[in-house]
Design a protein around this motif. Structure first.
Motif, PDB file in Angstrom:
ATOM      1  N   GLY A 167       0.819  -1.076  -0.077  1.00 23.50           N
ATOM      2  CA  GLY A 167      -0.143   0.000   0.038  1.00 23.50           C
ATOM      3  C   GLY A 167       0.721   1.278  -0.189  1.00 23.50           C
ATOM      4  O   GLY A 167       0.304   2.495   0.155  1.00 23.50           O
ATOM      5  N   LEU A 168       2.127   1.154  -0.066  1.00 25.76           N
ATOM      6  CA  LEU A 168       2.856   2.366  -0.095  1.00 25.76           C
ATOM      7  C   LEU A 168       2.544   3.303  -1.438  1.00 25.76           C
ATOM      8  O   LEU A 168       2.590   2.760  -2.451  1.00 25.76           O
ATOM      9  CB  LEU A 168       4.426   2.137  -0.242  1.00 25.76           C
ATOM     10  N   PHE A 169       2.795   4.419  -1.167  1.00 29.64           N
ATOM     11  CA  PHE A 169       2.497   5.288  -2.308  1.00 29.64           C
ATOM     12  C   PHE A 169       3.424   6.497  -2.225  1.00 29.64           C
ATOM     13  O   PHE A 169       3.432   7.597  -3.038  1.00 29.64           O
ATOM     14  CB  PHE A 169       1.152   5.922  -2.323  1.00 29.64           C
ATOM     15  N   GLU A 179       0.536  -2.548   9.207  1.00 31.24           N
ATOM     16  CA  GLU A 179       0.286  -1.010   9.529  1.00 31.24           C
ATOM     17  C   GLU A 179       1.088  -0.197   8.966  1.00 31.24           C
ATOM     18  O   GLU A 179       2.408  -0.246   8.904  1.00 31.24           O
ATOM     19  CB  GLU A 179       0.438  -1.038  11.105  1.00 31.24           C
ATOM     20  N   LEU A 180       0.500   0.634   7.896  1.00 29.87           N
ATOM     21  CA  LEU A 180       1.477   1.626   7.157  1.00 29.87           C
ATOM     22  C   LEU A 180       1.471   3.133   7.854  1.00 29.87           C
ATOM     23  O   LEU A 180       0.196   3.470   8.117  1.00 29.87           O
ATOM     24  CB  LEU A 180       0.911   1.686   5.647  1.00 29.87           C
ATOM     25  N   PHE A 181       2.497   3.717   7.930  1.00 30.73           N
ATOM     26  CA  PHE A 181       2.402   4.926   8.135  1.00 30.73           C
ATOM     27  C   PHE A 181       3.357   5.735   7.255  1.00 30.73           C
ATOM     28  O   PHE A 181       4.376   5.524   6.815  1.00 30.73           O
ATOM     29  CB  PHE A 181       3.205   5.288   9.631  1.00 30.73           C
ATOM     30  N   TRP A 182       2.922   6.988   6.721  1.00 31.54           N
ATOM     31  CA  TRP A 182       3.667   7.590   5.533  1.00 31.54           C
ATOM     32  C   TRP A 182       3.809   9.098   6.038  1.00 31.54           C
ATOM     33  O   TRP A 182       3.265   9.833   6.641  1.00 31.54           O
ATOM     34  CB  TRP A 182       2.532   7.982   4.701  1.00 31.54           C
ATOM     35  N   ASP A 185       6.715  12.936   9.235  1.00 33.63           N
ATOM     36  CA  ASP A 185       5.918  13.408  10.319  1.00 33.63           C
ATOM     37  C   ASP A 185       5.218  12.161  11.135  1.00 33.63           C
ATOM     38  O   ASP A 185       4.656  12.604  12.417  1.00 33.63           O
ATOM     39  CB  ASP A 185       4.566  14.160   9.825  1.00 33.63           C
ATOM     40  N   ARG A 186       4.950  11.046  10.731  1.00 35.59           N
ATOM     41  CA  ARG A 186       4.512   9.978  11.330  1.00 35.59           C
ATOM     42  C   ARG A 186       5.658   9.015  11.938  1.00 35.59           C
ATOM     43  O   ARG A 186       5.332   7.943  12.383  1.00 35.59           O
ATOM     44  CB  ARG A 186       3.566   9.176  10.262  1.00 35.59           C
ATOM     45  N   ASP A 189       4.806   8.122  15.570  1.00 33.28           N
ATOM     46  CA  ASP A 189       3.765   7.443  15.727  1.00 33.28           C
ATOM     47  C   ASP A 189       3.658   6.022  15.326  1.00 33.28           C
ATOM     48  O   ASP A 189       3.362   5.182  15.900  1.00 33.28           O
ATOM     49  CB  ASP A 189       2.477   7.877  14.808  1.00 33.28           C
ATOM     50  N   TRP A 193       3.625   2.683  17.651  1.00 37.49           N
ATOM     51  CA  TRP A 193       2.810   1.462  17.324  1.00 37.49           C
ATOM     52  C   TRP A 193       3.612   0.247  17.608  1.00 37.49           C
ATOM     53  O   TRP A 193       3.296  -0.708  17.985  1.00 37.49           O
ATOM     54  CB  TRP A 193       2.436   1.683  15.810  1.00 37.49           C
TER      55      TRP A 193
END
Lengths: 197, 197
Positions: A167-169, A179-182, A185-186, A189, A193
């Protein structure tokens, strides 16, 4: 079991530079083990119909990004200059990074490439830049041969496919399991997680 | 002179909802005076060749955004549900918001619209939703007439043009003089900038 996080970075990406410069210190404090994975954004952007960085396609977004980088780097004590060209061709450097990351010196090599590109105005497509980064990370110059090695060519293509499947973009991205963080800034978080997971 | 910041929000925008729910408390703590300004993203997106939200155009980015909103709302004690349709037509509600913001109850009206849309599944294009939000903000129902008032139609168009001139390309955005900050993630930075300016 140690908390784990995967750090997906694109060597030509401005915000990936920001994360690369701070992730190890933050992860050590949080007790999280980080896997560094280069991922070329070209195929990801191509899947969205883009032939260059969206920062070049969308003028207002691009102008904002350069100003944002100036502010963030100043606040973090990093110097910053806009690379020319942008984005740089990072494919050969990314293959060498794959080889370098098989050693414990990989992150140092990646940081050296970012500093060359974003603070010294060097082109990471230039073999001399790659060799200098290897030297500064105390890695043998022979690792540069990975740039032409079919094994690393294939591994990088596989990483691209895997990142799209996850799901990376964009980059930087962080994954903890599914669990994806983009975005830089994340990062906090994502580390939280990983600790809670 | 009091520190000042302008908060540009799109009533149909998920991340604008996040900022609207927290900006007053943060600004009060920081001693910053906030001017709330609705800005429709339609014309801004149109200038980039988009006919709907980029979250609809770019599937991976959209999927990520909904997951990100779930996580952020959970962490901030907000409930969240995906509106149907998304994005909602916010033009009439934005004109009423312009009228409401001429009173001190404007921010309460805006927050009521966001809560109706993002927690109760109501459509902000529906006059009944607008009237209910006016009531809950202790504003007269007659303010709803602003939706058809040429003065507010023109004022909203002018706000769009001004925002593009200021370099806005998404919402929420924050400006301190000519300095632009984009995204709920930059709210703290923007407030700090206002204080230092």
């Amino acid at each position: 079991m140690a908390a784990k996080l995967t750090f997906w970075f694109e060597l030509a990406s401005t915000y990936s530079y920001l994360s690369a410069m701070r992730i190890d210190a933050l992860a050590e404090t949080a007790g999280v083990e980080v896997t560094w994975r280069p991922v070329p954004l070209g195929p990801i952007f191509g899947a969205q119909g883009w032939t260059t960085s969206p920062f070049n396609i969308y003028e207002a977004k691009g102008a904002y990004m350069w100003r944002d980088m100036d502010r963030l780097c100043a606040a973090r004590g990093l110097t910053f200059r806009k690379p020319d060209p942008f984005p740089q061709n990072s494919i050969r450097a990314a293959r060498v990074a794959l080889a370098a990351l098989e050693t414990s010196h990989g992150p140092a090599f990646v940081r050296a490439l970012y500093l060359a590109q974003f603070t010294q105005g060097k082109d990471i497509a230039d073999p001399a830049t790659i060799e200098e980064a290897l030297r500064s990370a105390h890695l043998p110059a022979s690792l540069a041969e990975a740039a032409d090695d079919p094994t690393y060519k294939d591994a990088l293509k596989a990483a691209s496919a895997e990142s799209i499947q996850k799901g990376l973009f964009g980059a930087p991205s962080f994954t903890v399991g599914d669990e994806l963080f983009w975005g830089d800034d994340r990062l906090e978080d994502a580390l939280n997680w990983a600790v809670s997971a």
